[in-house]
Write a protein that holds these residues in place. Structure first.
Motif: not given
Length: 270
Positions: A205-206, A216-217, A248-250, A254-255
């Motif tokens: 997904t990322r 790049l992100d 929300d995915f970002i 982070d979690v």
């Protein structure tokens, strides 16, 4: 299904690879490849007039973010970032069963499955019960965060975020299988039993690529809950995090990145 371009400059092309598609093939009759969709048929060859350089790979069954370099210098730069584990990759997956923890680290080494007849293409996690069958193992580490539980066709499943800290062949699939929660639709690591889903539910997904001049992100849309073939068979149970929208995915990334207390919510597999 089409290959969708997510980003392009003079050095890199980043695409959203569909599931059940090869990256490339030496079979000139095989057209179900990323290369055939985006470039000349021979672009994966070094002697091509316009070669593509694959700085990462995704399995045939896995969808999502795939980074290709457009020249040797860019490939070398990105390759060093992957080798030094400076990149960050985040995958959404749906696994069989409900998990008894919220977050875990899986640190089983991964090697070829000596019992497999497919010439080493199938991999195996090294655990207490697989010592004789696994080899030669290499260190591997995956972190897993539970996002939501539910049922698929009345069977328990869990949506999870996966972050590979190493890059072994089939690592995420092997690690999920090793802890008893095979990825939904994974024909190979379910011993060819999981045949009812229309796809394997693993999606890159990322990708965060900290390039020196242009970090790049790159992120894709959430792929599962926009597919009626999945949602028509899905029954939600309990959601721990919102994750379908990009911001929300970002936050859940982070979690999973943060240090956390060792508690009853955490489990280590090693």
């Amino acid at each position: 299904m089409a290959v969708v371009n997510l980003y392009k400059n003079e050095n890199f092309l980043i695409v959203n690879k569909p599931y059940d598609m090869y990256i490339n093939s030496d079979d000139e009759n095989e057209k179900n490849t990323v290369v055939c969709h985006i470039a000349e048929r021979d672009s994966h060859r070094s002697n091509s007039a316009h070669p593509l350089h694959f700085v990462q790979r995704l399995d045939y069954s896995t969808s999502g973010v795939l980074c290709l370099a457009l020249n040797k210098n860019a490939a070398a730069t990105a390759g060093r970032l992957f080798e030094k584990r400076l990149t960050h990759k985040y995958y959404l997956a749906i696994v069989r069963g409900h998990l008894s923890f919220e977050i875990c680290d899986i640190k089983y080494p991964v090697g070829s499955d000596r019992t497999s007849p497919d010439n080493g293409h199938k991999m195996l996690a090294l655990t207490e019960t697989t010592t004789a069958s696994c080899g030669p193992p290499r260190s591997a580490e995956t972190r897993l965060l539970v996002l939501e539980s539910g049922h698929y066709e009345d069977n328990p499943v869990t949506v999870v975020l996966l972050k590979p800290l190493t890059g072994r062949r089939h690592q995420l699939r092997v690690h999920c299988s090793a802890i008893g929660h095979t990825i939904l639709g994974d024909y190979t690591y379910s011993d060819r039993q999981d045949v009812s889903p229309h796809r394997m539910f693993l999606h890159a997904t990322r990708l965060v690529l900290p390039l020196p001049k242009e970090p790049l992100d790159i992120q894709t849309e959430e792929p599962f809950f926009s597919d009626n073939r999945f949602t028509s068979k899905w029954t939600p149970l309990a959601k721990k995090y919102n994750y379908c929208e990009k911001q929300d995915f970002i936050k859940v990334c982070d979690v999973i990145d943060k240090a956390f207390e060792r508690s009853d919510k955490y489990k280590l597999f090693s």
